[in-house]
Scaffold this motif. Structure first.
Motif, PDB file in Angstrom:
ATOM      1  N   GLU A 208      -5.255  -1.138   7.667  1.00 55.70           N
ATOM      2  CA  GLU A 208      -5.282  -0.194   6.719  1.00 55.70           C
ATOM      3  C   GLU A 208      -3.958   0.338   6.776  1.00 55.70           C
ATOM      4  OE1 GLU A 208      -6.939   4.240   6.106  1.00 55.70           O
ATOM      5  OE2 GLU A 208      -7.663   2.975   7.445  1.00 55.70           O
ATOM      6  N   MET A 212      -0.965   0.008   3.608  1.00 58.91           N
ATOM      7  CA  MET A 212      -0.363   1.050   2.757  1.00 58.91           C
ATOM      8  C   MET A 212       0.991   1.000   2.702  1.00 58.91           C
ATOM      9  SD  MET A 212      -2.832   2.504   1.435  1.00 58.91           S
ATOM     10  CE  MET A 212      -1.886   3.515   0.478  1.00 58.91           C
ATOM     11  N   ARG A 213       1.848   0.374   3.925  1.00 58.58           N
ATOM     12  CA  ARG A 213       3.253  -0.006   3.852  1.00 58.58           C
ATOM     13  C   ARG A 213       3.473  -0.851   2.689  1.00 58.58           C
ATOM     14  NH1 ARG A 213       4.740  -2.343   9.275  1.00 58.58           N
ATOM     15  NH2 ARG A 213       6.811  -1.828   8.716  1.00 58.58           N
ATOM     16  N   VAL A 215       1.793  -1.333  -0.012  1.00 56.99           N
ATOM     17  CA  VAL A 215       1.608  -0.581  -1.559  1.00 56.99           C
ATOM     18  C   VAL A 215       2.780  -0.039  -1.705  1.00 56.99           C
ATOM     19  CG1 VAL A 215       0.221   0.963  -2.409  1.00 56.99           C
ATOM     20  CG2 VAL A 215      -1.006  -0.796  -1.172  1.00 56.99           C
ATOM     21  N   THR A 216       3.370   0.913  -0.679  1.00 56.90           N
ATOM     22  CA  THR A 216       4.325   1.515  -0.689  1.00 56.90           C
ATOM     23  C   THR A 216       5.521   0.880  -1.210  1.00 56.90           C
ATOM     24  OG1 THR A 216       3.713   3.247   0.684  1.00 56.90           O
ATOM     25  CG2 THR A 216       5.891   3.301   0.158  1.00 56.90           C
ATOM     26  N   ARG A 219       5.210  -0.300  -4.914  1.00 56.13           N
ATOM     27  CA  ARG A 219       5.209   0.891  -5.757  1.00 56.13           C
ATOM     28  C   ARG A 219       6.832   0.998  -5.970  1.00 56.13           C
ATOM     29  NH1 ARG A 219       0.520   4.669  -3.714  1.00 56.13           N
ATOM     30  NH2 ARG A 219      -1.278   3.766  -5.235  1.00 56.13           N
ATOM     31  N   ARG A 245      -9.832   4.770   0.642  1.00 58.29           N
ATOM     32  CA  ARG A 245      -8.279   4.674   0.500  1.00 58.29           C
ATOM     33  C   ARG A 245      -8.013   4.244  -0.545  1.00 58.29           C
ATOM     34  NH1 ARG A 245      -4.322   5.907   4.468  1.00 58.29           N
ATOM     35  NH2 ARG A 245      -2.489   6.440   3.157  1.00 58.29           N
ATOM     36  N   MET A 246      -8.680   3.061  -1.011  1.00 57.45           N
ATOM     37  CA  MET A 246      -8.557   2.372  -2.278  1.00 57.45           C
ATOM     38  C   MET A 246      -8.505   3.361  -3.416  1.00 57.45           C
ATOM     39  SD  MET A 246      -6.628   0.009  -1.453  1.00 57.45           S
ATOM     40  CE  MET A 246      -6.316   0.944  -0.110  1.00 57.45           C
ATOM     41  N   ALA A 248      -8.947   6.719  -3.514  1.00 57.18           N
ATOM     42  CA  ALA A 248      -8.006   7.650  -3.317  1.00 57.18           C
ATOM     43  C   ALA A 248      -6.594   7.389  -4.093  1.00 57.18           C
ATOM     44  CB  ALA A 248      -7.905   8.223  -1.765  1.00 57.18           C
ATOM     45  N   GLU A 249      -6.145   6.037  -3.730  1.00 57.64           N
ATOM     46  CA  GLU A 249      -4.888   5.469  -4.110  1.00 57.64           C
ATOM     47  C   GLU A 249      -4.938   5.073  -5.627  1.00 57.64           C
ATOM     48  OE1 GLU A 249      -1.990   5.755  -2.706  1.00 57.64           O
ATOM     49  OE2 GLU A 249      -2.503   6.647  -0.759  1.00 57.64           O
ATOM     50  N   GLY A 250      -6.139   4.957  -6.267  1.00 58.57           N
ATOM     51  CA  GLY A 250      -6.114   4.559  -7.590  1.00 58.57           C
ATOM     52  C   GLY A 250      -5.970   3.124  -7.615  1.00 58.57           C
ATOM     53  N   LEU A 251      -6.353   2.343  -6.575  1.00 58.74           N
ATOM     54  CA  LEU A 251      -6.009   0.875  -6.588  1.00 58.74           C
ATOM     55  C   LEU A 251      -7.198  -0.114  -6.853  1.00 58.74           C
ATOM     56  CD1 LEU A 251      -3.511   0.651  -3.375  1.00 58.74           C
ATOM     57  CD2 LEU A 251      -3.100   0.631  -6.105  1.00 58.74           C
TER      58      LEU A 251
END
Length: 302
Positions: A208, A212-213, A215-216, A219, A245-246, A248-251
């Motif tokens: 996880e 997220m790293r 995904v950042t 983006r 998490r996905m 919440a992140e809209g993924l």
């Protein structure tokens, strides 16, 4: 050219397996170019039974070299080397020469003007190779970095350039990229200029965090990200965290793939060149769901 890169924030998530199998599915709808951008450990050529058709050297940085015949053993070069790469030859009392450790040399060149006998020159090193190959699916470009070299990001760019050239040469407008793990220079070079990042993760804390790293990073380049949760049954709580998490992140969480021994064995069967039908298993259902999502989103896949 439509480019899909399969990436992961960490190693061991099953990224190369997904690249190989979904590429096999996509090839049923037409040709595609493959690029393995994990230049430190290129496994896609193994999984897809690549036969190398051409190789080009990839030049690295310059390294200092001492000409033993011109060296007088004065040692003037040694104090100026901040990396302690210069030492007396093991047989100094016979050769009267100093030598440079190529692994310690950073190529700064400070030692060149320090030598009063012009015995030191800067020579370009070979950092790796860029290969073109034919696979059981289609043409491929991949790279191999020499151990100890640090230009992996630049080599990834060379692999991408070669893959683009293959596409132009063969009139192919789809590319599957097996990206390197992590979020460093190689990953940046692999993601740049692509149309979609398929992030393969696992239901663990490290999975996880590193997802997220990634995904950042994606983006930062305004790249859309789709997530595949591999080995989803490894941890119920971990899978739940990924889902939350996905959301919440809209993924898009396009597929959850349970551990499947038959699925894990498919790259080996591809490498052996076996003719086989894809199994009807929960794991394969997840891969098919990923391919179907790609087909709907970008017009690629199966």
């Amino acid at each position: 050219m439509r480019r899909v890169v399969f990436a992961s924030g960490k190693g061991g998530t099953g990224k190369t397996t997904f690249t190989a199998i979904t590429a096999r599915l996509a090839a049923e709808d037409g040709p595609l170019v493959l690029a393995d951008c994990d230049v430190e450990a290129a496994n896609l050529p193994i999984a897809l039974r690549a036969t190398v058709t051409g190789s080009e050297p990839f030049a690295g940085g310059s390294k200092a070299v001492i000409d033993a015949d011109a060296c007088r053993g004065c040692g003037a070069c040694q104090p100026v080397c901040r990396f302690e790469a210069i030492a007396a030859d093991e047989d100094f009392w016979r050769t009267r020469a100093f030598v440079i450790d190529p692994w310690a040399c950073e190529g700064c060149g400070a030692c060149v003007p320090a030598c009063p006998h012009d015995a030191i020159t800067m020579e370009q090193s070979r950092a790796g190779e860029v290969h073109t190959a034919e696979t059981v699916i289609g043409p491929m470009a991949f790279g191999q970095l020499v151990a100890g070299e640090d230009l992996s990001g630049k080599l990834v760019t060379e692999v991408r350039t070669r893959a683009d050239a293959i596409g132009v040469e063969h009139g192919i407008d789809r590319m599957w990229i097996d990206g390197p793990p992590g979020v460093g220079c190689p990953a940046i070079a692999a993601l740049t200029g692509t149309d979609l990042v398929v992030a393969v993760t696992e239901p663990t804390l490290s999975g996880e965090h590193d997802l997220m790293r990634l995904v950042t990073l994606a983006r930062r380049f305004d790249l859309p990200v789709a997530v595949v949760l591999n080995k989803a049954d490894l941890s119920a709580s971990g899978a739940r965290r990924i889902r939350e998490r996905m959301a919440a992140e809209g993924l898009d969480l396009v597929a959850e793939v349970p551990f499947d021994a038959e699925l894990a064995a498919l790259p080996e069967r591809l490498a052996r060149g076996e003719e086989f039908a894809f199994p009807d298993t929960p794991g394969m259902d997840g891969v098919r769901a990923t391919a179907a999502w790609l087909a709907e989103r970008m017009g690629v896949g199966s």
